[in-house]
Design a protein around this motif. Structure first.
Motif, mmCIF file in Angstrom:
data_model
loop_
_atom_site.group_PDB
_atom_site.id
_atom_site.type_symbol
_atom_site.label_atom_id
_atom_site.label_comp_id
_atom_site.label_asym_id
_atom_site.label_seq_id
_atom_site.Cartn_x
_atom_site.Cartn_y
_atom_site.Cartn_z
ATOM 1 N N SER A 34 0.757 -1.155 0.089
ATOM 2 C CA SER A 34 -0.040 0.059 -0.143
ATOM 3 C C SER A 34 0.724 1.416 0.043
ATOM 4 O O SER A 34 2.098 1.112 0.216
ATOM 5 C CB SER A 34 -0.678 0.134 1.418
ATOM 6 O OG SER A 34 -1.743 -0.742 1.152
ATOM 7 N N ALA A 35 0.415 2.502 -0.117
ATOM 8 C CA ALA A 35 1.124 3.697 0.112
ATOM 9 C C ALA A 35 1.197 3.807 1.525
ATOM 10 O O ALA A 35 0.484 3.157 2.262
ATOM 11 C CB ALA A 35 0.076 4.812 -0.293
ATOM 12 N N THR A 43 -2.765 8.092 0.539
ATOM 13 C CA THR A 43 -3.980 8.291 -0.610
ATOM 14 C C THR A 43 -4.877 9.482 -0.166
ATOM 15 O O THR A 43 -5.335 10.350 -0.684
ATOM 16 C CB THR A 43 -4.530 6.844 -0.342
ATOM 17 O OG1 THR A 43 -3.387 6.059 -0.689
ATOM 18 C CG2 THR A 43 -5.295 6.743 -1.619
ATOM 19 N N GLU A 49 1.626 4.341 -4.071
ATOM 20 C CA GLU A 49 2.399 3.115 -4.094
ATOM 21 C C GLU A 49 3.670 2.896 -4.898
ATOM 22 O O GLU A 49 4.351 2.016 -4.500
ATOM 23 C CB GLU A 49 1.165 2.032 -4.484
ATOM 24 C CG GLU A 49 0.284 1.415 -3.460
ATOM 25 C CD GLU A 49 -0.989 2.550 -3.330
ATOM 26 O OE1 GLU A 49 -1.012 3.580 -3.773
ATOM 27 O OE2 GLU A 49 -1.452 2.293 -2.536
ATOM 28 N N PHE A 88 -3.246 -1.909 -5.500
ATOM 29 C CA PHE A 88 -4.316 -0.694 -5.505
ATOM 30 C C PHE A 88 -4.431 -0.026 -7.020
ATOM 31 O O PHE A 88 -5.370 0.548 -7.566
ATOM 32 C CB PHE A 88 -4.240 0.301 -4.683
ATOM 33 C CG PHE A 88 -4.833 1.606 -4.495
ATOM 34 C CD1 PHE A 88 -6.373 1.271 -4.660
ATOM 35 C CD2 PHE A 88 -4.373 3.015 -4.652
ATOM 36 C CE1 PHE A 88 -7.009 2.710 -4.346
ATOM 37 C CE2 PHE A 88 -5.205 4.221 -4.611
ATOM 38 C CZ PHE A 88 -6.531 3.945 -4.458
ATOM 39 N N ARG A 147 -10.767 2.046 -2.547
ATOM 40 C CA ARG A 147 -10.281 2.200 -1.303
ATOM 41 C C ARG A 147 -10.072 0.795 -0.616
ATOM 42 O O ARG A 147 -10.607 -0.022 -0.783
ATOM 43 C CB ARG A 147 -10.874 3.050 -0.435
ATOM 44 C CG ARG A 147 -10.936 4.566 -0.643
ATOM 45 C CD ARG A 147 -9.883 5.281 -1.175
ATOM 46 N NE ARG A 147 -8.797 5.315 -0.268
ATOM 47 C CZ ARG A 147 -8.306 6.177 0.659
ATOM 48 N NH1 ARG A 147 -9.214 7.200 0.757
ATOM 49 N NH2 ARG A 147 -7.358 6.031 1.471
ATOM 50 N N GLY A 148 -8.733 0.564 -0.440
ATOM 51 C CA GLY A 148 -8.375 -0.822 0.295
ATOM 52 C C GLY A 148 -8.138 -1.885 -0.579
ATOM 53 O O GLY A 148 -7.793 -3.035 -0.330
ATOM 54 N N GLY A 149 -7.769 -1.344 -1.968
ATOM 55 C CA GLY A 149 -7.703 -2.161 -3.061
ATOM 56 C C GLY A 149 -6.225 -3.105 -3.089
ATOM 57 O O GLY A 149 -6.355 -3.979 -3.811
ATOM 58 N N SER A 150 -5.281 -2.537 -2.260
ATOM 59 C CA SER A 150 -4.149 -3.435 -2.377
ATOM 60 C C SER A 150 -4.281 -4.892 -1.757
ATOM 61 O O SER A 150 -3.706 -5.821 -2.264
ATOM 62 C CB SER A 150 -2.903 -2.625 -1.410
ATOM 63 O OG SER A 150 -2.988 -1.540 -2.230
ATOM 64 N N ASP A 151 -5.201 -5.119 -0.980
ATOM 65 C CA ASP A 151 -5.605 -6.399 -0.478
ATOM 66 C C ASP A 151 -6.035 -7.255 -1.709
ATOM 67 O O ASP A 151 -5.755 -8.403 -2.015
ATOM 68 C CB ASP A 151 -7.009 -6.489 0.472
ATOM 69 C CG ASP A 151 -6.514 -5.860 1.760
ATOM 70 O OD1 ASP A 151 -5.432 -5.590 2.061
ATOM 71 O OD2 ASP A 151 -7.595 -5.582 2.492
HETATM 72 N N1 ASP Z 1 -3.616 3.306 -0.449
HETATM 73 C C1 ASP Z 1 -4.891 2.830 -1.021
HETATM 74 C C2 ASP Z 1 -6.016 3.316 0.195
HETATM 75 O O1 ASP Z 1 -5.584 3.820 1.005
HETATM 76 C C3 ASP Z 1 -5.063 1.172 -1.078
HETATM 77 C C4 ASP Z 1 -4.651 0.644 0.140
HETATM 78 O O2 ASP Z 1 -4.020 0.890 1.026
HETATM 79 O O3 ASP Z 1 -5.149 -0.813 -0.155
HETATM 80 O O4 ASP Z 1 -7.164 2.929 -0.024
#
Ligand code: ASP
Ligand code: MG
Length: 409
Positions: free
Chosen positions: A41-42, A47, A74, A136, A150-154
């Motif tokens: 992630s970043a 973000t 990222e 992400f 959002r949260g897309g790195s998972d």
């Molecule tokens: N950096 C992105 C976010 O904050 C993706 C992630 O962290 O999964 O949503």
């Protein structure tokens, strides 16, 4: 020797010191002979900072340009981690989503992954390198940068694991696993050793924020072995998300309690009780992209009925305005609402084989004088809408009533 994908969240790479710690952990696995693909992630907060920057320039930026901006966080962390690994004498190569070629559709800011080309990655792994991939983000058919929500790195982590047929996908975060409920509300909450995909999917969709929901869907679909762990602890098995219930173990009936504070209820009073009315009320609401969750239509009397449903609190004003616009057309008597609702849900595959779970839930809430305003169920979940002021009490008493504070034997 295994092929392992490890994903590290924003807090785990939040500053140079932490990035060096991630490098140490990766080095340890690498030294054991595992092939390692790292998804990042970043840095935490980055973000959000980028989104705020964009908003200073434009109140409604073009989604394409927004993705160009918010995908940069990222790119910074993957470069930094690769440098940290090289400092330790480990060969490492970073890739953006476009460089891997994580192909997505073109729905900017919420793109879906269509295909991943694993060739670059395999070549580097075979040459003994650690591969570091930006989470992400991806690229569409035309070569535009896209992001996955959002949260897309998972989701990047799980999708990569599926594409390269990794033995395990490990999600490192700031908690050491999936808990029976939020420990900030119930200090007795316990870490689960395992949870099924179905349960995890319900927990994620009901507001447990450990994993992006799409990543869980992906893992279930492609049977990726998925584990959630803490990046701040040396040891620990975390929580394994399993495909099947463990038939050998006595399953608890309920695995977890999820909740969401940000609910609101809307009631349309005195609508004519005739075919098409649900559609006339909810159609315009759906057209405005407002998600409707629980729905109740009461038994009619004197040819009219009341119709209630819940929406996310941020959508409340919008939904009320829409309904006021169609009120005369529908022939409704009045529109009422309550913007301080919460939803509490109990989740567990054990519900399928154990009757009486709902009645135990309702009795437990009744004993505390908590009024249930709406109910919805699925095969493995029961949700109730209650006044927000009783939320924490409800979660605590249910946690106890279903024995979640006691370790299963
Ligand atoms: N950096 C992105 C976010 O904050 C993706 C992630 O962290 O999964 O949503
Ligand atoms: Mg996350």
């Amino acid at each position: 020797m295994a092929l392992i994908v490890q994903k590290y969240g924003g807090t785990s790479v939040g500053n140079p010191e932490r990035i060096k710690n991630v490098a140490k952990r990766v080095a340890k696995f690498h030294a054991q002979g595992h092939q390692m693909v790292i998804v990042l992630s970043a840095m935490s907060g980055e973000t959000n900072r980028l989104i705020a920057l964009a908003k200073e320039i434009s109140a409604s930026p073009s989604p394409r340009e927004l993705d160009v901006v918010i995908s940069t966080g990222e790119q910074v962390t993957i470069g930094l981690l690769s440098m940290a690994l090289e400092e330790m004498g480990i060969k490492a190569r970073s890739y953006t989503g476009g460089q891997v070629r994580i192909l997505t559709d073109d729905s900017f800011t919420k793109a879906r992954i269509l295909d991943i080309d694993g060739d670059n990655i395999r070549r580097d792994l075979d040459a003994g390198a650690v591969v570091v991939v930006a989470g992400f983000q991806g690229v569409d058919e035309a070569g535009n940068i896209t992001t996955l929500g959002r949260g897309g790195s998972d989701t990047t982590g799980v999708a990569l694991a599926a594409a390269i047929k990794a033995d395990e996908c490990q999600i490192y975060t700031d908690v050491d696993g999936v808990y029976t409920t939020d420990p900030r509300v119930v200090p007795e909450a316990r870490k689960l050793d395992t949870i099924t995909f179905e349960e995890m999917l319900e927990m994620a969709s009901l507001g447990s924020k450990v994993l992006q929901i799409r990543s869980v869907e992906f893992a279930g679909k492609y049977k990726v072995k998925l584990r959630v762990l803490s990046s701040f602890q040396e040891e620990g098995e975390g929580t394994l998300i399993t495909v099947e219930e463990d038939k050998n173990m006595e399953q608890p009936i309920i695995s977890g309690i999820a909740f969401n504070r940000d609910e609101a209820k809307i009631t349309v009073l005195g609508v004519p009780d005739k075919p098409g009315i649900a559609y006339q009320i909810l159609g315009p609401v759906a057209d405005a992209n407002v998600d409707v969750d629980m729905i109740i239509q009461n038994v009619g009397h004197d040819g009219t009925t009341d119709f209630s449903f819940t929406v996310n609190r941020p959508d409340y004003d919008k939904a009320i305005k829409i309904l006021e616009g169609v009120q005369a057309h529908i022939g409704a008597r009045a529109i009422q609402g309550d913007r301080t609702m919460a939803k509490v849900s109990i989740v567990g595959v054990g519900m399928r084989s154990h009757p009486g779970v709902a009645s135990r839930m309702f009795r437990t809430l009744a004993e505390e004088g908590i009024n249930i305003q709406m109910i919805s169920t699925s095969e493995i979940k029961i949700s109730v809408a209650i006044d927000e002021k009783y939320l924490e009490l409800a979660v605590r008493v249910l946690h106890r009533a279903f024995g979640l504070d006691q370790a299963p034997n």
